[in-house]
Design a protein around this motif. Structure first.
Motif, short mmCIF file in Angstrom:
data_model
loop_
_atom_site.label_atom_id
_atom_site.label_comp_id
_atom_site.label_asym_id
_atom_site.label_seq_id
_atom_site.Cartn_x
_atom_site.Cartn_y
_atom_site.Cartn_z
N ARG A 8 0.87 -1.18 0.00
CA ARG A 8 0.00 0.00 0.00
C ARG A 8 0.90 1.23 0.00
N ALA A 9 1.10 1.83 -1.16
CA ALA A 9 2.00 2.97 -1.31
C ALA A 9 1.21 4.26 -1.45
N SER A 10 1.78 5.35 -0.97
CA SER A 10 1.18 6.68 -1.15
C SER A 10 2.29 7.72 -1.19
N GLY A 11 1.91 8.97 -1.48
CA GLY A 11 2.89 10.01 -1.72
C GLY A 11 3.20 10.86 -0.51
N MET A 12 3.86 11.98 -0.77
CA MET A 12 4.25 12.91 0.29
C MET A 12 3.02 13.51 0.95
N ARG A 13 3.18 13.87 2.22
CA ARG A 13 2.15 14.52 3.03
C ARG A 13 0.94 13.62 3.26
N LYS A 14 1.16 12.32 3.17
CA LYS A 14 0.09 11.35 3.44
C LYS A 14 0.43 10.52 4.68
#
Length: 274
Positions: free
Chosen positions: A80-86
């Motif tokens: 489960r990948a996500s980006g910056m500020r998450k």
């Protein structure tokens, strides 16, 4: 080099499907949540426990840039990948998955307790009231300051302070006050996040502030990609270090009044009598 987002009272969670775990009726199988520090990301710089925890985990949660550092280890995992500020969303997601009974690993670069994910996840555990439902383990890793220090020699042999110059989550005037207090107390100072494409004047202000308390000849170590591929290191001075390339992948180590350069090594004496 990382920043975490503080958790407020809003849930802020990424929606996940119930998987017959008993969330709706209050019965839970106890899951695990490993908060893992990768160190610089090279396999030989990771702890054995970090490698073991990744292997034991069913689900991997993390910032996509850091996940790329271990993509061969997680190729067959549920990622489960996500980006910056998450960071807050990732924290809630990881806790919710662990509450369901999964073995979850959250990936941080460096050390998860140094500008990493440990704090925000432990807050999420509290806010989800999951203390009795999830086994949490914080797994340390090599942080940028010690990786950069190893490249330079031994600049952190006496008391030191680590200060991030990112003002995303911390007011700039507070950062400056911390820098000045560390300077007046004669700490060696390691600076994270010294400069980005948008944050240029901050490092200039810090230099001028430090020059009020330390001579321009004070040694400054500049390390980019510490203990990663393409590592670059330069030894400069407080008066001249801005003449070198500095970015978000750079760690700066400002010597104290006793730090010196010898044979290319940056050394801060511990105070032993020879």
């Amino acid at each position: 080099m990382r920043t975490d987002s503080p958790i407020g009272s809003s849930p802020g969670a990424i929606a996940i499907e119930e998987k017959g775990s008993g969330i709706s009726d209050g019965s839970f199988s106890r899951g695990t949540l490993a908060i893992i520090g990768l160190g610089p990301g090279n396999r030989d710089q990771m702890t054995g426990r970090a490698l073991q925890a990744i292997e034991e985990s069913d689900i991997i949660v993390g910032y996509h840039t850091y996940l790329k550092l271990v993509e061969d280890l997680i190729a067959h995992k549920d990622v489960r990948a996500s980006g910056m500020r998450k960071e807050v969303d990732r924290a809630y997601l990881a806790v919710d998955l662990a509450i369901e009974g999964h073995k979850v690993a959250v990936i941080s670069s460096g050390d998860p307790g140094v500008y990493g994910m440990a704090g925000v996840i432990l807050e999420a555990v509290q806010l989800r009231q999951a203390q009795e439902k999830v086994n949490v383990e914080v797994i340390p890793g090599v942080t940028s300051a010690t990786a950069a220090a190893a490249a330079l020699g031994a600049p952190l042999m006496h008391d030191f302070a680590i200060i991030s110059l990112s003002d995303l989550l911390t007011p700039w005037d507070l950062i400056l006050r911390r820098v000045e207090n560390a300077a007046t107390a004669d700490f060696v100072i390691a600076l994270y996040n010294p400069k980005s494409t948008k944050r240029v004047h901050q490092i200039e202000e810090v230099q001028q502030l430090l020059l009020k308390h330390r001579p321009a000849s004070t040694p400054v170590g500049i390390v980019r990609n510490a203990r990663r591929a393409g590592e670059e290191k330069t030894v400069s001075t407080l008066g001249e270090f801005l003449n070198h390339d500095i970015d978000m992948f750079t760690v700066l180590i400002i010597g104290n009044s006793q730090t010196y350069i010898k044979d290319g090594w940056m050394i801060t004496p511990r105070g032993y009598r020879w």
